[in-house]
Design a protein around this motif. Sequence first.
Motif, PDB file in Angstrom:
ATOM      1  N   GLU A  37       0.924  -1.316  -0.050  1.00  0.00           N
ATOM      2  CA  GLU A  37       0.031  -0.109   0.112  1.00  0.00           C
ATOM      3  C   GLU A  37       0.741   1.347   0.031  1.00  0.00           C
ATOM      4  OE1 GLU A  37       0.770  -1.941   2.642  1.00  0.00           O
ATOM      5  OE2 GLU A  37       1.438  -0.462   4.110  1.00  0.00           O
ATOM      6  N   VAL A  38       2.214   1.025   0.111  1.00  0.00           N
ATOM      7  CA  VAL A  38       2.970   2.340   0.131  1.00  0.00           C
ATOM      8  C   VAL A  38       3.095   2.720  -1.471  1.00  0.00           C
ATOM      9  CG1 VAL A  38       5.282   3.390   0.453  1.00  0.00           C
ATOM     10  CG2 VAL A  38       4.332   1.469   2.026  1.00  0.00           C
ATOM     11  N   GLY A  96      -7.200   0.667  -5.634  1.00  0.00           N
ATOM     12  CA  GLY A  96      -8.601   1.560  -5.129  1.00  0.00           C
ATOM     13  C   GLY A  96      -8.536   2.872  -5.676  1.00  0.00           C
ATOM     14  N   GLN A  97      -8.870   3.662  -4.613  1.00  0.00           N
ATOM     15  CA  GLN A  97      -9.003   5.153  -4.931  1.00  0.00           C
ATOM     16  C   GLN A  97      -7.636   5.935  -4.787  1.00  0.00           C
ATOM     17  OE1 GLN A  97     -12.135   6.422  -2.186  1.00  0.00           O
ATOM     18  NE2 GLN A  97     -12.989   6.794  -3.784  1.00  0.00           N
ATOM     19  N   ARG A  98      -7.464   7.002  -5.523  1.00  0.00           N
ATOM     20  CA  ARG A  98      -6.359   7.709  -5.945  1.00  0.00           C
ATOM     21  C   ARG A  98      -5.711   8.197  -4.631  1.00  0.00           C
ATOM     22  NH1 ARG A  98      -6.498  13.187  -6.475  1.00  0.00           N
ATOM     23  NH2 ARG A  98      -8.516  14.034  -6.840  1.00  0.00           N
ATOM     24  N   TYR A  99      -6.501   8.604  -3.567  1.00  0.00           N
ATOM     25  CA  TYR A  99      -5.948   9.404  -2.415  1.00  0.00           C
ATOM     26  C   TYR A  99      -4.968   8.874  -1.589  1.00  0.00           C
ATOM     27  CZ  TYR A  99     -10.583  11.513  -3.897  1.00  0.00           C
ATOM     28  OH  TYR A  99     -11.465  11.829  -4.785  1.00  0.00           O
ATOM     29  N   VAL A 140      -2.492   8.482  -9.056  1.00  0.00           N
ATOM     30  CA  VAL A 140      -2.094   9.372  -8.128  1.00  0.00           C
ATOM     31  C   VAL A 140      -1.781  10.652  -8.536  1.00  0.00           C
ATOM     32  CG1 VAL A 140      -0.251   9.882  -6.328  1.00  0.00           C
ATOM     33  CG2 VAL A 140      -1.163   7.590  -6.466  1.00  0.00           C
ATOM     34  N   ARG A 141      -2.213  11.772  -8.199  1.00  0.00           N
ATOM     35  CA  ARG A 141      -2.239  13.199  -8.533  1.00  0.00           C
ATOM     36  C   ARG A 141      -0.987  13.920  -7.931  1.00  0.00           C
ATOM     37  NH1 ARG A 141      -7.542  14.626 -10.975  1.00  0.00           N
ATOM     38  NH2 ARG A 141      -8.008  12.599 -11.451  1.00  0.00           N
ATOM     39  N   GLU A 142      -0.503  13.528  -6.809  1.00  0.00           N
ATOM     40  CA  GLU A 142       0.290  14.447  -6.053  1.00  0.00           C
ATOM     41  C   GLU A 142       1.672  14.267  -6.097  1.00  0.00           C
ATOM     42  OE1 GLU A 142      -2.109  12.577  -4.873  1.00  0.00           O
ATOM     43  OE2 GLU A 142      -3.378  13.812  -3.584  1.00  0.00           O
ATOM     44  N   PHE A 143       1.984  13.355  -7.102  1.00  0.00           N
ATOM     45  CA  PHE A 143       3.580  13.023  -7.579  1.00  0.00           C
ATOM     46  C   PHE A 143       3.630  12.791  -8.914  1.00  0.00           C
ATOM     47  CE2 PHE A 143       3.175  11.073  -3.117  1.00  0.00           C
ATOM     48  CZ  PHE A 143       4.064  11.943  -2.552  1.00  0.00           C
ATOM     49  N   THR A 192      -1.924   4.623   0.341  1.00  0.00           N
ATOM     50  CA  THR A 192      -2.949   4.602  -0.264  1.00  0.00           C
ATOM     51  C   THR A 192      -3.881   4.940   0.955  1.00  0.00           C
ATOM     52  OG1 THR A 192      -3.304   2.397  -0.226  1.00  0.00           O
ATOM     53  CG2 THR A 192      -2.695   3.358  -2.143  1.00  0.00           C
ATOM     54  N   LYS A 193      -4.793   5.858   0.897  1.00  0.00           N
ATOM     55  CA  LYS A 193      -5.687   6.201   2.096  1.00  0.00           C
ATOM     56  C   LYS A 193      -6.487   4.835   2.317  1.00  0.00           C
ATOM     57  CE  LYS A 193      -7.055  10.499   3.540  1.00  0.00           C
ATOM     58  NZ  LYS A 193      -7.190  11.851   3.263  1.00  0.00           N
ATOM     59  N   ASP A 194      -7.036   4.139   1.252  1.00  0.00           N
ATOM     60  CA  ASP A 194      -7.910   3.123   1.456  1.00  0.00           C
ATOM     61  C   ASP A 194      -7.247   1.735   1.653  1.00  0.00           C
ATOM     62  OD1 ASP A 194      -7.034   2.344  -0.982  1.00  0.00           O
ATOM     63  OD2 ASP A 194      -8.910   2.780  -2.129  1.00  0.00           O
TER      64      ASP A 194
END
Length: 296
Positions: A119-120, A253-256, A208-211, A268-270
């Motif tokens: 999940e990292v 899962g989700q992108r957060y 993922v949007r942040e990187f 990952t948040k989820d």
Amino acid sequence: MMKDKTFKVGRNDPCPCGSGLKFKKCCLDIGGVEPINLKKLYTQKYKIRFKKEQDIEGIKRAGRLVIDTLNLVEAEIRPGITTDDINTLVHEFTIQNNAIPATLSYKSYPKSVCVSVNEVICHGIPRKRVLKEGDIVNVDVTPILNGYYSDASKTFFVGTPGSEAKKIVRVARESLRRGRSMVRPENTIGDIGWAIQKYAEGEGCSVVREFVGHGVGFEFHEPPQVPHFGKKGEGIDLVPGMVFTIEPMINLGQRYLTVLEDKWTAVTKDGSLSAQFEQTILVTANGFENLTPFDL
Ligand code: MF3
Ligand code: CO
Ligand code: CO
């Protein structure tokens, strides 16, 4: 690298090429203009540092070391080793080859490689975590060799993968392939992210949007930023001599994401699996050349 704000030239601003004309009367309109003007614009406005023949040779040499390092790591990956064992391998091999691990002390990052399990998403700091059967592990390697940086990563299976592991690694690998296939001078930076997002979301995964990917070669992270999402035709045109990474991080899962207390580890948040592949790519006259040429 972490995404930050980009600077935009207004239509009525003075043209960054230094002509004294308004941007709209000058380089904004260049449709068919010689790449030399575009290079000047990109150098002055976006601080993009174009690479010459000799620079490309240097980055390629560093790129070969990245591949050798990833192959060495791959041969050692098995249940029971720790992420810190991978750090030791990478650190010692890099030093033996007269190179420096770029991550060590970079913005206070404490280790010689990023090792991101399950999940990292990225920037996993090597520690005592023991790899176990069925894990996936991304190893991201950046040596500095004779002053030149090359940056690439792969996600490996530990033992025999389950179906979720197989899926996310397949989609992440193909995402890089699709993004990379957009690299040629008629296209824009946005075309890369568009191709990745369309494919990965089509597979039911998220981006993922942040990187983002980044210019590389003279420094670890140079302009431009290369998002792994976006619209067709967005962003600046690609110009021969630009060198940047494409490094999509794809979640099952989700992108957060959440960044842990160590201020580095992004998860990952989820809690879903995340995988990534990265290569250093040169824009050429008719397409691209892979400066970290491992098969995808
Ligand atoms: N190699 C990562 C990248 O692809 C950056 C790691 S920076 C670190 O851009 F400090 F976390 F190591
Ligand atoms: Co990178
Ligand atoms: Co990297």
